[in-house]
Design a protein around this motif. Structure first.
Motif, PDB file in Angstrom:
ATOM      1  N   ILE A  12      -2.615 -53.729  60.883  1.00 40.81           N
ATOM      2  CA  ILE A  12      -2.939 -54.631  61.991  1.00 40.81           C
ATOM      3  C   ILE A  12      -1.726 -55.465  62.373  1.00 40.81           C
ATOM      4  N   LYS A  13      -1.034 -55.984  61.371  1.00 38.99           N
ATOM      5  CA  LYS A  13       0.119 -56.854  61.619  1.00 38.99           C
ATOM      6  C   LYS A  13       1.292 -56.104  62.251  1.00 38.99           C
ATOM      7  N   ASN A  14       1.371 -54.799  62.013  1.00 37.85           N
ATOM      8  CA  ASN A  14       2.419 -54.011  62.652  1.00 37.85           C
ATOM      9  C   ASN A  14       2.251 -53.985  64.168  1.00 37.85           C
ATOM     10  N   PHE A  15       0.974 -54.011  64.600  1.00 37.78           N
ATOM     11  CA  PHE A  15       0.698 -54.015  66.031  1.00 37.78           C
ATOM     12  C   PHE A  15       0.771 -55.421  66.623  1.00 37.78           C
ATOM     13  N   TYR A  16       0.173 -56.362  65.920  1.00 40.12           N
ATOM     14  CA  TYR A  16       0.091 -57.744  66.406  1.00 40.12           C
ATOM     15  C   TYR A  16       0.579 -58.688  65.305  1.00 40.12           C
ATOM     16  N   PRO A  17       1.892 -58.882  65.186  1.00 40.13           N
ATOM     17  CA  PRO A  17       2.440 -59.711  64.098  1.00 40.13           C
ATOM     18  C   PRO A  17       1.862 -61.121  64.061  1.00 40.13           C
ATOM     19  N   ASN A  18       1.499 -61.662  65.241  1.00 37.61           N
ATOM     20  CA  ASN A  18       1.029 -63.051  65.292  1.00 37.61           C
ATOM     21  C   ASN A  18      -0.482 -63.183  65.395  1.00 37.61           C
ATOM     22  N   CYS A  19      -1.187 -62.049  65.291  1.00 41.21           N
ATOM     23  CA  CYS A  19      -2.648 -62.128  65.405  1.00 41.21           C
ATOM     24  C   CYS A  19      -3.243 -62.834  64.179  1.00 41.21           C
ATOM     25  N   THR A  20      -4.507 -63.219  64.303  1.00 42.23           N
ATOM     26  CA  THR A  20      -5.211 -63.845  63.175  1.00 42.23           C
ATOM     27  C   THR A  20      -6.248 -62.879  62.620  1.00 42.23           C
ATOM     28  N   ILE A  21      -6.135 -62.584  61.328  1.00 43.38           N
ATOM     29  CA  ILE A  21      -7.092 -61.701  60.661  1.00 43.38           C
ATOM     30  C   ILE A  21      -8.019 -62.555  59.800  1.00 43.38           C
ATOM     31  N   PHE A  22      -9.302 -62.397  60.020  1.00 40.70           N
ATOM     32  CA  PHE A  22     -10.301 -63.162  59.269  1.00 40.70           C
ATOM     33  C   PHE A  22     -11.041 -62.252  58.297  1.00 40.70           C
ATOM     34  N   LEU A  23     -11.270 -62.730  57.102  1.00 40.26           N
ATOM     35  CA  LEU A  23     -12.167 -62.071  56.151  1.00 40.26           C
ATOM     36  C   LEU A  23     -13.507 -62.780  56.233  1.00 40.26           C
ATOM     37  N   ILE A  24     -14.568 -62.020  56.507  1.00 41.36           N
ATOM     38  CA  ILE A  24     -15.892 -62.614  56.619  1.00 41.36           C
ATOM     39  C   ILE A  24     -16.851 -61.859  55.712  1.00 41.36           C
ATOM     40  N   THR A  25     -17.844 -62.551  55.224  1.00 38.66           N
ATOM     41  CA  THR A  25     -18.856 -61.913  54.382  1.00 38.66           C
ATOM     42  C   THR A  25     -20.034 -62.865  54.231  1.00 38.66           C
ATOM     43  N   SER A  26     -21.044 -62.423  53.517  1.00 43.43           N
ATOM     44  CA  SER A  26     -22.175 -63.300  53.206  1.00 43.43           C
ATOM     45  C   SER A  26     -21.745 -64.297  52.134  1.00 43.43           C
ATOM     46  N   PRO A  27     -22.458 -65.418  52.002  1.00 40.38           N
ATOM     47  CA  PRO A  27     -22.114 -66.394  50.952  1.00 40.38           C
ATOM     48  C   PRO A  27     -22.054 -65.791  49.551  1.00 40.38           C
ATOM     49  N   ASN A  28     -22.870 -64.743  49.320  1.00 41.37           N
ATOM     50  CA  ASN A  28     -22.907 -64.118  47.990  1.00 41.37           C
ATOM     51  C   ASN A  28     -21.581 -63.457  47.619  1.00 41.37           C
ATOM     52  N   ASN A  29     -20.839 -63.002  48.624  1.00 39.46           N
ATOM     53  CA  ASN A  29     -19.578 -62.300  48.362  1.00 39.46           C
ATOM     54  C   ASN A  29     -18.351 -63.145  48.699  1.00 39.46           C
ATOM     55  N   TYR A  30     -18.554 -64.427  48.850  1.00 40.44           N
ATOM     56  CA  TYR A  30     -17.440 -65.305  49.246  1.00 40.44           C
ATOM     57  C   TYR A  30     -16.317 -65.275  48.203  1.00 40.44           C
ATOM     58  N   SER A  31     -16.679 -65.331  46.931  1.00 38.74           N
ATOM     59  CA  SER A  31     -15.662 -65.320  45.872  1.00 38.74           C
ATOM     60  C   SER A  31     -14.908 -63.995  45.858  1.00 38.74           C
ATOM     61  N   ALA A  32     -15.598 -62.898  46.212  1.00 41.49           N
ATOM     62  CA  ALA A  32     -14.928 -61.592  46.280  1.00 41.49           C
ATOM     63  C   ALA A  32     -13.880 -61.581  47.386  1.00 41.49           C
ATOM     64  N   ASN A  33     -14.153 -62.282  48.480  1.00 39.99           N
ATOM     65  CA  ASN A  33     -13.165 -62.379  49.554  1.00 39.99           C
ATOM     66  C   ASN A  33     -11.931 -63.160  49.104  1.00 39.99           C
ATOM     67  N   ILE A  34     -12.158 -64.175  48.292  1.00 40.42           N
ATOM     68  CA  ILE A  34     -11.029 -64.944  47.747  1.00 40.42           C
ATOM     69  C   ILE A  34     -10.142 -64.043  46.897  1.00 40.42           C
ATOM     70  N   ASP A  35     -10.779 -63.178  46.098  1.00 42.00           N
ATOM     71  CA  ASP A  35     -10.016 -62.235  45.268  1.00 42.00           C
ATOM     72  C   ASP A  35      -9.205 -61.275  46.135  1.00 42.00           C
ATOM     73  N   ILE A  36      -9.828 -60.783  47.222  1.00 43.14           N
ATOM     74  CA  ILE A  36      -9.127 -59.856  48.125  1.00 43.14           C
ATOM     75  C   ILE A  36      -7.909 -60.542  48.727  1.00 43.14           C
ATOM     76  N   LYS A  37      -8.084 -61.760  49.183  1.00 45.13           N
ATOM     77  CA  LYS A  37      -6.970 -62.523  49.774  1.00 45.13           C
ATOM     78  C   LYS A  37      -5.846 -62.742  48.755  1.00 45.13           C
ATOM     79  N   ASN A  54     -13.283 -50.159  50.227  1.00 44.92           N
ATOM     80  CA  ASN A  54     -12.459 -50.286  49.031  1.00 44.92           C
ATOM     81  C   ASN A  54     -11.545 -51.510  49.158  1.00 44.92           C
ATOM     82  N   PRO A  55     -11.761 -52.553  48.334  1.00 42.55           N
ATOM     83  CA  PRO A  55     -10.911 -53.753  48.428  1.00 42.55           C
ATOM     84  C   PRO A  55      -9.435 -53.467  48.198  1.00 42.55           C
ATOM     85  N   GLU A  56      -9.136 -52.375  47.468  1.00 44.04           N
ATOM     86  CA  GLU A  56      -7.736 -52.037  47.186  1.00 44.04           C
ATOM     87  C   GLU A  56      -6.986 -51.566  48.436  1.00 44.04           C
ATOM     88  N   SER A  57      -7.747 -51.241  49.500  1.00 42.43           N
ATOM     89  CA  SER A  57      -7.096 -50.820  50.739  1.00 42.43           C
ATOM     90  C   SER A  57      -6.793 -51.999  51.661  1.00 42.43           C
TER      91      SER A  57
END
Length: 363
Positions: free
Chosen positions: A232-257, A221-224
């Motif tokens: 994640i940030k509560n545990f590791y404030p300085n960690c790096t979180i990456f959103l990854i997906t197939s090229p077909n869903n790249y625009s959906a990742n932009i919306d999530i961000k 669920n993208p709303e989560s």
């Protein structure tokens, strides 16, 4: 209806009849494996490929792969030849007849059910011997009654399929070496370099978050996203979180961000140039969070800690479950065909548990 089933069964037995030649594993000059499906299927097959080559080192091992999964084997030292199976029917026929000219001694059909298409392809290639995992009944026919298959494995398919495939080797060569169930996805330096360029200057631990599976209905669920990122940030404030997906869903990742409270908390992985680029990226992660998809199998190959969400189809889960020591946690949806109804609370609990594990290791 019964008449139609009986008619199908009659023709199926007719076209699959072939003169049986006593199997001789000393005459296997060329071995062909059918694996022209999804990326994850190929990853799961790699232990079998390795074990087969070690059992018959002098045999030429050919893989009939799909355009999607062929790249998984590009750096695999156990494979002698990869043939990409075209989607175009005319090009596919040319491919099958070229394999017929190879004079295949042993064809391995890894489907564990009766598939008309595979049967016709085997008939066109005309190998000396054909083996497969144990096939169930379909079209009114028992798999064991099909004369096309000289050997069928006796392993219960209600277990990881990589183990089912490995069991076939005992049918081909009873006295064999010990084999492991480890997935093998070797990488080229160019893939590792592309990953390092993305990661340069970023803070560890690296957490990879994927919302999308191989089918539209298999997705988190993208709303989560806000809850997951903040947990994640509560545990590791300085960690790096990456959103990854197939090229077909790249625009959906932009919306999530863009819909996050703070879009700067995540980074989007650029569309990968290849399957192995995605594999290389997963290998560099400290944690992967994903629905059931090929990224899960890459995580298993590289022993990357994993939190995964599967459909409520326990039989399929037993076949495709993660195999990665004790480095994974799994939860299920309430439906057999999609991920609707999975517990977001349990997902967050699993993420917290894995983050605590990472924290202990870094302490």
């Amino acid at each position: 209806m019964n008449f139609k089933i009986k008619l199908k069964a009659f023709f199926l037995r007719k076209i699959t009849y072939k003169k049986n030649i006593p199997f001789d594993n000393k005459k296997l000059r060329k071995i062909l494996i059918f694996r022209y499906d999804r990326i994850g299927d190929m990853v799961v097959t790699t232990p079998f490929i390795s074990a087969l080559k070690k059992s018959f080192p002098r045999s030429k091992l050919i893989i009939l792969a799909s355009e999607a999964n062929a790249e998984v084997l590009l750096k695999n030292q156990h494979v002698d030849k990869i043939k990409k199976y075209p989607k175009n029917i005319f090009l596919a026929l040319i491919c099958l007849f070229s394999l017929r000219k190879e004079r295949i001694d042993l064809l391995i059909d890894l489907n564990h059910s009766i598939i008309w298409r595979a049967i016709l392809e085997i008939i066109l290639i005309k190998p000396v011997w054909v083996v497969s995992p144990q096939k169930g009944s379909r079209y009114g026919v028992s798999g064991t009654s099909l004369g096309l298959y000289d050997i069928q494995g006796n392993a219960d398919v209600n277990q990881p399929l990589s183990l089912v495939y490995l069991n076939l080797i005992y049918s081909l060569k009873p006295r064999i070496l010990k084999f492991n169930n480890h997935y093998e996805v070797p990488l080229d330096k160019k893939h590792l370099k592309r990953t390092s360029k993305i990661l340069v200057g970023k803070n560890k631990p690296f957490v990879c978050l994927n919302f999308f599976g191989g089918r539209p209905e298999i997705k988190l669920n993208p709303e989560s996203a806000n809850l997951i990122v903040r947990t994640i940030k509560n545990f590791y404030p300085n960690c790096t979180i990456f959103l990854i997906t197939s090229p077909n869903n790249y625009s959906a990742n932009i919306d999530i961000k863009n819909n996050l409270y703070d879009p700067t908390m995540v980074e989007i992985v650029p569309p990968t140039l290849s399957v192995l680029d995605a594999a290389s990226f997963v290998k560099s992660m400290d944690l992967l969070i994903s629905p059931d998809t090929s990224l899960v199998h890459f995580a298993c190959a590289y022993k990357v800690p994993l939190v995964a969400v599967y459909t409520k189809e326990k039989f399929l889960f037993k076949q495709w479950q993660p195999i990665s020591s004790n480095k994974f946690l799994v939860l299920f949806s309430k439906h057999s065909k999609n991920l609707e109804g999975y517990s977001e609370r349990d997902l967050l609990k699993n993420i917290v548990y894995m983050l605590k594990t990472l924290n202990k290791k870094s302490a």
